[in-house]
Design an enzyme around this catalytic site. Structure first.
Site, PDB file in Angstrom:
ATOM      1  CD  GLU A  60      -3.113  15.209  -1.503  1.00 55.17           C
ATOM      2  OE1 GLU A  60      -2.668  16.247  -2.045  1.00 55.17           O
ATOM      3  OE2 GLU A  60      -2.853  14.074  -1.934  1.00 55.17           O
ATOM      4  CG  HIS A 129       4.392   6.156   1.803  1.00 55.83           C
ATOM      5  ND1 HIS A 129       5.353   6.977   1.293  1.00 55.83           N
ATOM      6  CD2 HIS A 129       3.413   6.123   0.867  1.00 55.83           C
ATOM      7  CE1 HIS A 129       4.981   7.421   0.096  1.00 55.83           C
ATOM      8  NE2 HIS A 129       3.800   6.919  -0.190  1.00 55.83           N
TER       9      HIS A 129
END
Ligand SMILES: Cc1ncc(C[n+]2csc(CCOP(=O)(O)OP(=O)(O)O)c2C)c(N)n1
Lengths: 325, 324
Positions: A60, A129
């Site tokens: 990322e 999540h």
């Protein structure tokens, strides 16, 4: 007008912008042949090729940092976080690299990147999540933050974000991906960054919100019709805030409730509440109230998730309480 | 190895497979709300690695390492309750799957952020070193996770201090849909070990003997104070990335090629060659494993769901302020 889901709207916006400007590209994990974990980028690699639709390693920080390098040279990369929770792994590249780029170069450089990805709770995603990390970035000057609630805005804001010359964090809500479906115009349109929208007009209480809770707030306003007249302001952009619309609505109703799915403490609602208290004190007929997720992590088990998250019933209760002042 | 030990290793592989098969079936029936990641096909890796450890060593499993939990001593009942998100799970319902470790058995719960466990493993190993404790930390990760900066930072530090840590990369050729050629440009991920100043080993992750041999070398090295080892185990996951993934990015031929090198079948073949009574062993082992799994499911289903307000528990050692 065609019926389009929130998810398809994002896909359309990316495709239209890529067709319009060859410098627009997409980088992320599994965004190519697979079309992304949620299929947001389905069909893009077939149409635009693998040089522009880049399947990256699981990195990322690299995705965002490389995006900055591309952007300084005039490219307009869209950078996907497979889940927005993973934005934490690229934090430094956002808050220190991208956000200060123009500033530290004395205005010489632009950083037209869009960082996007699915966030939000309500799908039993658990701790990593389900997060709503927008508040982490809200106090970082140089960034713009947007969070669409409708398919129309998802498309229009994505197009504006891509064309913007500064870094834009675009927060998608995964709960809305396929649940929201609406007719949107065939012809091109943009939704400007920095402009809120009225989702329901009213005179007794203003609810200021964004993202998935816009729908719960509109539901609450509908349920309360005849009892309390509720105005719902959908912020759409979180940074910069559309202070003009907030001010006008609160002046009209004299009562403000701010609702968001992000945690209450340190959330965007805190800033809005403080500013209303400072600037609109004379107009208020009650305390500025807030409703957010409980000050804990996004627990997995269904009863805990329900306990944590704001929903239509909790919003209805809060509006009733505020209306009684 | 004694026949008894060989049969025990076989039991562990069968248990892991049966346990995961049951979890996948429960997921299909809609009984589980969270994501399910099957390590079917990779059993020799987790079993071979964890079997080499002592009770006071630590393991750091990632999402596909159910086997590490089971072999390292996690109670299968609590593990199943964890997957159900029930109160008797390790995280008491606060998260599901392998996000709640079992610290009493030296099993560290991972976050979703891939490779974020590796620096933690290095930290533990530093403590073992510092306090002269004869213990090891073993961190599992996929070849995809190896691309994260955390992996680099952990290995660099571990090399500098010659820490008793073993980095076990299960290279199953795909990170979700991303094939190895888009993930790294070296031939083997473990080739990177040279850049950190320690030993890299590349081995078959499907052959239990091979896994145990490289693990033996690595644990000996670490216990002698000679520092870390990077073990790369080449293996394959039969299922998709998660149970929702149809894995359209790979060919049937490739899958079948790997299925024909199945770790459990390889071990059965070996036991057969040793002239053990294989059919009897198979029947007995399967029955024993299924019993463990059935009991675990019954336990998990009977375990209460946590209540809403329990979401506020376990934030601090002593509750602080007025939580809102
Ligand atoms: C930092 C981070 N980025 C992205 C993801 C999403 N994600 C979960 S598993 C996965 C693929 C992992 O591949 P690998 O590490 O090779 O392990 P495998 O699943 O093959 O066992 C991805 C991209 C994540 N969990 N964490």
């Amino acid at each position: 007008m065609p019926m389009v889901t929130y998810l398809q709207a994002i896909n359309q916006a990316m495709q239209e912008e890529m067709a319009r400007d060859e410098n627009v590209m997409l980088m992320g994990e599994d965004v190519g042949a697979m079309g992304g974990a949620f299929k947001v980028s389905e069909g893009l690699i077939e149409r635009f090729g693998k040089l522009r639709i880049v399947d990256t390693p699981i990195s990322e920080s690299l995705i965002i940092g490389a995006g900055v390098g591309l952007a300084v040279l005039g490219m307009r990369p869209i950078l996907e976080m497979q889940f927005i929770d993973f934005i934490a792994c690229g934090f430094d590249q956002i808050v220190n690299q991208a956000a200060t780029l123009r500033y530290r170069h004395g205005g010489q450089a632009s950083c037209p990147i869009v960082i996007r990805g699915p966030g939000g709770a309500g799908v039993h995603g658990g701790l990593y999540h389900s997060q709503n990390p927008e508040s982490w970035f809200f106090s970082v000057p140089g960034l713009k933050l947007v969070a669409p609630a409708t398919a129309y805005d998802a498309k229009g804001l994505m197009k504006s974000a891509i064309r913007d010359d500064d870094p834009v964090l675009y927060f998608e809500h995964k709960f809305l991906y396929r649940r929201i479906k609406e007719e949107i115009p065939d012809e091109e349109f943009l939704v400007p960054i920095g402009k809120a929208a009225l989702r329901s007009e009213g005179t007794d209480v203003t609810v200021i919100t964004y993202g998935a809770t816009v729908h719960s707030a509109v539901g609450a306003a509908r349920d309360l019709a005849g009892e309390i007249s509720v105005e719902v302001v959908d912020l759409r952009t979180l940074l910069p805030l559309d202070w003009g619309m907030i001010r006008a609505s609160v002046r009209k109703t004299g009562k403000a409730l701010i609702v968001h799915e992000a945690r209450l403490t340190g959330g965007i609602g805190a800033e809005i509440a403080a500013r209303i208290a400072e600037e609109l004190f004379e107009d208020l007929d009650g305390p500025v109230m807030r409703l957010g997720s409980r000050d804990t992590h996004n627990a997995f088990a269904a009863p805990m998730e329900a306990f944590i998250l704001p929903d239509k019933l909790k919003i209805t209760e809060a509006i009733r309480k505020l209306a009684r002042y | 190895m004694t026949e008894q030990k060989e049969r025990e290793l076989y039991f562990w592989m069968v248990l892991v497979r049966e346990f995961e098969a049951r979890v996948a079936a429960l997921d299909k029936q809609g009984k589980l709300a969270g994501g399910v990641y099957s390590g079917r096909g990779q059993e020799a890796a987790t079993v071979g690695v964890c079997h080499a450890l002592r009770p006071d060593d630590w393991v750091f499993p990632l999402h596909r390492d159910m086997g590490a939990y089971l072999v390292k001593g996690a109670d299968p009942n609590r593990l199943m309750a964890q997957i159900f998100g029930r109160r008797d799970g390790f995280s008491k319902g606060k998260d599901s799957y392998l996000h709640g470790g079992d610290l009493a058995h030296g099993i560290f719960g991972a976050t979703s952020m891939l490779a974020a466990t590796l620096p933690v493993a290095a930290g533990m190993a530093y403590k073992f070193r510092m306090k002269n404790e004869d213990r090891l930390a073993v961190a599992f990760f996929g070849e995809g996770a190896s691309s994260r900066g955390d992996a680099h930072e952990a290995m660099n530090f571990a090399g500098v201090h010659k820490l008793p840590v073993i980095f076990v990369c299960e290279n199953n050729f795909y990170a979700y849909s991303t094939p190895n050629e888009l993930q790294f440009a070296v031939e083997n991920v473990a080739d990177r070990a040279a850049g950190y100043g320690f030993k890299g080993e590349v081995a078959s992750g499907n052959d239990l003997h091979t896994v145990m041999n490289v693990m033996q070398k690595a644990t000996d090295r670490a216990r002698r104070g000679e520092g870390p080892t990077f073990i790369e185990l080449k293996t394959y996951r039969y299922h998709g990335h998660s149970e929702h993934d149809r894995a359209a990015y790979r060919t049937e031929e490739e899958l079948v090629t790997w299925e024909s090198r199945d770790p459990i079948e390889l071990w059965e073949h070996y036991m057969d060659k040793r002239k053990y009574d294989l059919p009897a062993i198979q029947a007995e082992t399967l029955a024993r494993a299924r019993k463990v799994v059935e009991d675990a499911v019954a336990f998990a289903e009977a375990s209460p769901e946590p209540t809403g307000p329990e979401a506020m528990d376990d934030l601090y050692a002593t509750p602080v302020g007025e939580g809102r």
